[in-house]
Design an enzyme around this catalytic site. Structure first.
Site, PDB file in Angstrom:
ATOM      1  NE  ARG A  36     -25.888  10.209  33.501  1.00 10.13           N
ATOM      2  CZ  ARG A  36     -25.333   9.106  33.994  1.00 10.13           C
ATOM      3  NH1 ARG A  36     -25.886   7.934  33.773  1.00 10.13           N
ATOM      4  NH2 ARG A  36     -24.230   9.176  34.710  1.00 10.13           N
ATOM      5  CE  LYS A  42     -24.262  12.790  40.489  1.00 11.94           C
ATOM      6  NZ  LYS A  42     -23.995  11.566  39.705  1.00 11.94           N
ATOM      7  CB  ALA A  88     -70.641  39.431  68.289  1.00 12.84           C
TER       8      ALA A  88
HETATM    9  C1  UD1 Z   1     -18.073   6.270  40.183  1.00 12.86           C
HETATM   10  C2  UD1 Z   1     -16.932   5.241  40.091  1.00 12.86           C
HETATM   11  C3  UD1 Z   1     -17.516   3.873  39.822  1.00 12.86           C
HETATM   12  C4  UD1 Z   1     -18.520   3.520  40.903  1.00 12.86           C
HETATM   13  C5  UD1 Z   1     -19.590   4.608  41.022  1.00 12.86           C
HETATM   14  C6  UD1 Z   1     -20.478   4.336  42.226  1.00 12.86           C
HETATM   15  C7  UD1 Z   1     -15.003   6.422  39.195  1.00 12.86           C
HETATM   16  C8  UD1 Z   1     -14.131   6.639  38.007  1.00 12.86           C
HETATM   17  N1  UD1 Z   1     -16.032   5.604  39.032  1.00 12.86           N
HETATM   18  O1  UD1 Z   1     -18.670   6.319  38.902  1.00 12.86           O
HETATM   19  O2  UD1 Z   1     -16.488   2.895  39.804  1.00 12.86           O
HETATM   20  O3  UD1 Z   1     -19.148   2.272  40.598  1.00 12.86           O
HETATM   21  O4  UD1 Z   1     -18.973   5.899  41.216  1.00 12.86           O
HETATM   22  O5  UD1 Z   1     -21.532   5.250  42.276  1.00 12.86           O
HETATM   23  O6  UD1 Z   1     -14.720   6.941  40.245  1.00 12.86           O
HETATM   24  N2  UD1 Z   1     -17.084  14.081  40.964  1.00 12.86           N
HETATM   25  C9  UD1 Z   1     -16.260  15.158  41.215  1.00 12.86           C
HETATM   26  N3  UD1 Z   1     -15.454  15.605  40.224  1.00 12.86           N
HETATM   27  C10 UD1 Z   1     -15.399  15.027  38.998  1.00 12.86           C
HETATM   28  C11 UD1 Z   1     -16.244  13.911  38.753  1.00 12.86           C
HETATM   29  C12 UD1 Z   1     -17.070  13.462  39.765  1.00 12.86           C
HETATM   30  O7  UD1 Z   1     -16.270  15.708  42.330  1.00 12.86           O
HETATM   31  O8  UD1 Z   1     -14.637  15.493  38.155  1.00 12.86           O
HETATM   32  C13 UD1 Z   1     -17.977  13.598  42.051  1.00 12.86           C
HETATM   33  C14 UD1 Z   1     -19.444  13.666  41.682  1.00 12.86           C
HETATM   34  O9  UD1 Z   1     -20.038  14.893  42.114  1.00 12.86           O
HETATM   35  C15 UD1 Z   1     -20.029  12.477  42.434  1.00 12.86           C
HETATM   36  C16 UD1 Z   1     -18.868  11.500  42.556  1.00 12.86           C
HETATM   37  O10 UD1 Z   1     -17.694  12.240  42.277  1.00 12.86           O
HETATM   38  O11 UD1 Z   1     -20.464  12.830  43.731  1.00 12.86           O
HETATM   39  C17 UD1 Z   1     -18.980  10.332  41.576  1.00 12.86           C
HETATM   40  O12 UD1 Z   1     -18.995  10.860  40.264  1.00 12.86           O
HETATM   41  P1  UD1 Z   1     -19.860  10.192  39.131  1.00 12.86           P
HETATM   42  O13 UD1 Z   1     -19.594  10.918  37.867  1.00 12.86           O
HETATM   43  O14 UD1 Z   1     -21.276  10.054  39.536  1.00 12.86           O
HETATM   44  O15 UD1 Z   1     -19.166   8.751  39.035  1.00 12.86           O
HETATM   45  P2  UD1 Z   1     -19.807   7.428  38.490  1.00 12.86           P
HETATM   46  O16 UD1 Z   1     -19.827   7.464  37.021  1.00 12.86           O
HETATM   47  O17 UD1 Z   1     -21.070   7.134  39.186  1.00 12.86           O
HETATM   48 CA    CA Z   2     -22.489   8.304  40.414  1.00 14.28          CA
END
Ligand code: UD1
Ligand code: CA
Length: 462
Positions: free
Chosen positions: A14, A21, A425
């Site tokens: 997004r 990100k 100058a």
């Molecule tokens: C996550 C939490 C949610 C919480 C929120 C807070 C989970 C399942 N959910 O959701 O409960 O309220 O954070 O911001 O954990 N990432 C990886 N590998 C992956 C997926 C994500 O390294 O396969 C990293 C992303 O780069 C990021 C972090 O994990 O830094 C969180 O991932 P994101 O997809 O943003 O999770 P949320 O949907 O925000």
């Molecule tokens: Ca997040």
């Protein structure tokens, strides 16, 4: 020993960018920098970052920021639980330790909150303690589900939540303290049986509660600390909050900011008492500024040291040192390891590059001082140019104490101007000038009387 795992593998679709990100910026620094700083400030000694999408970008940044940070690669990216599974070796090495896990996209999380959560974790002998906060916007959050007595049950991701669960406004921050061995147990039991077919780290809570272990949530009073950024709008919100927090802290410490419009100051910048920051001023990196300065409006300073009683009006100062009592501007650029010694005056449209300018020297207008060693109390006339580049090589000019450089002088480097030497100058100086000599290097003037009447050079001239 405290150690930490930072999740930074996600793409951040997004954000609509090619970069991962966590590399999206808050006050000109990637989000992950703030998370690393907070974790270190909280006392974590061993840090592992999970990389994935465009991992080379994150790895490159980490190598330049702190080469001691370890990484583990997650490919493909199958969720936050799957991300942590990639750090099994790291966790095994710390199975008797407390392990902090955080999302890399939450730059407002601070060491104080992390430490309070840790105290809560150890006092209650928990094997898992998560950080939560009450939020107003529940869209996309992990909802903290409790029973009627307030006892923790599990975390329900927004996408998996029922309409009723979506009303729960206690949000999972994405920051957890785990006991190492319990984390390994949880990782062995996380499945991808959910709407997104992802391995959720958040399922660890229910898994460990199911095993009869102690689990808790530290409810953080400062809800802003738990905010993350999934799109550019939220990133702007984080920027605004970070900017306000930093400006507020500086004002409380004695910095004078009458109007914060356009004032963006990096978190590591240090500014002394009674220094005034005017609008549209950006101060970044490892910059230190002394007392009683006036900085701005419209000034950019990065990685520079500025003394006290300095005036920088509409300036760009990068990688340089500006000593006490210097007055620059408007429209001045100082760059590439330049040093402006005490009391230097640099006026409008002057550039100083990779040069040392001695105490009390003045260059009031329209001058380029590049690759030069300038003594004390030198006077640069308007339009002086150090010609430091011959198309192949850059060479230096040396100007002795007290020299007077007449207006519109070209100094063809390498060349040395002696102490108290006086340049007429309009001179183009190609040879060294002895101390106290006058140097004139221009053609003599010739006046031809009656020439216009005779030659009639003008249109319509009778
Ligand atoms: C996550 C939490 C949610 C919480 C929120 C807070 C989970 C399942 N959910 O959701 O409960 O309220 O954070 O911001 O954990 N990432 C990886 N590998 C992956 C997926 C994500 O390294 O396969 C990293 C992303 O780069 C990021 C972090 O994990 O830094 C969180 O991932 P994101 O997809 O943003 O999770 P949320 O949907 O925000
Ligand atoms: Ca997040």
């Amino acid at each position: 020993m405290k150690c930490a795992i930072i999740l930074a593998g996600g793409k951040g679709t997004r954000m609509k960018t090619d970069s991962p990100k966590v590399m999206c910026e808050v006050i000109f620094e990637p989000m992950i920098k703030y998370v690393i700083d907070a974790v270190k400030e909280a006392g974590a000694e061993d840090i592992c970052v999970i990389t994935g999408y465009r991992h080379e970008v994150v790895e490159g940044y980490l190598a330049s920021y702190d080469s001691k940070i370890k990484t583990a690669l997650q490919e493909p990216q199958l969720g936050t639980g799957h991300a942590v599974m990639q750090a099994r070796d790291f966790i095994s090495a710390h199975k008797n330790d407390d392990i902090l896990i955080l999302n890399g996209d939450g730059p407002l999380m601070d060491a104080d909150t992390i430490n309070k959560a840790y105290a809560y974790h150890t006092e209650n002998k928990n094997v898992i303690t998560l950080v939560s906060a009450i939020v107003s916007d529940t869209n996309g959050i992990g909802h903290i589900k409790r029973d009627e007595n307030g006892t923790l049950l599990r975390i329900v991701e927004h996408k998996d939540a029922t309409d009723e669960e979506k009303l729960i406004n206690e949000s999972n921050a994405g920051v957890y303290w785990f006991n190492g061995a319990s984390l390994l147990y949880a990782l062995d039991n996380i499945t991808n049986n959910n709407v997104q077919n992802e391995y959720y780290l958040t399922d660890s809570l229910e898994i460990l509660i199911g095993k009869g272990e102690n689990a808790g949530a530290y409810v953080c009073e400062n809800y802003e600390a738990v905010l993350g950024a999934n799109d550019r709008k939220q990133l702007n919100d984080l920027n605004n909050i970070m900017r306000r927090n930093i400006n507020d802290r500086l004002m409380v410490s004695g910095v004078d900011i009458q109007c914060t419009d356009g004032v963006m100051i990096g978190k590591d910048v240090k500014i002394g008492n009674s220094t005034r920051i005017l609008p549209n001023t950006i101060i970044l990196g490892n910059t230190v500024i002394g007392d009683n300065c006036v900085i701005g409006p419209n000034t950019w300073i990065s990685d520079s040291t500025i003394g006290s009683d300095v005036i920088l009006d509409n300036c760009k100062i990068t990688d340089s040192t500006v000593e006490d009592g210097v007055d620059c501007g408007p429209f001045v650029k100082v760059r590439a390891n330049s040093v402006l010694k005490k009391g230097v005056h640099i006026g409008n449209f002057v550039e100083v590059k990779n040069s040392i300018v001695g105490e009390g020297t003045k260059s009031a207008h329209l001058t380029y001082i590049g690759d030069s060693d300038v003594g004390k109390n030198v006077n640069f006339g308007c339009g002086t140019v150090t010609c430091n580049y011959d198309g192949k090589n850059k060479t230096r000019c040396k100007i002795g104490d007290g020299a007077f450089i007449g207006c519109n002088t070209n100094l063809i480097a390498p060349v040395e101007v002696g102490e108290l030497a006086y340049i007429a100058a309009g001179s183009t100086i190609t040879d060294d000038i002895p101390n106290e000599a006058l140097s004139v290097a221009r053609a003599r003037q010739v006046n031809k009387e009656g020439w216009v009447a005779k030659k009639k050079p003008y249109k319509n001239q009778k």
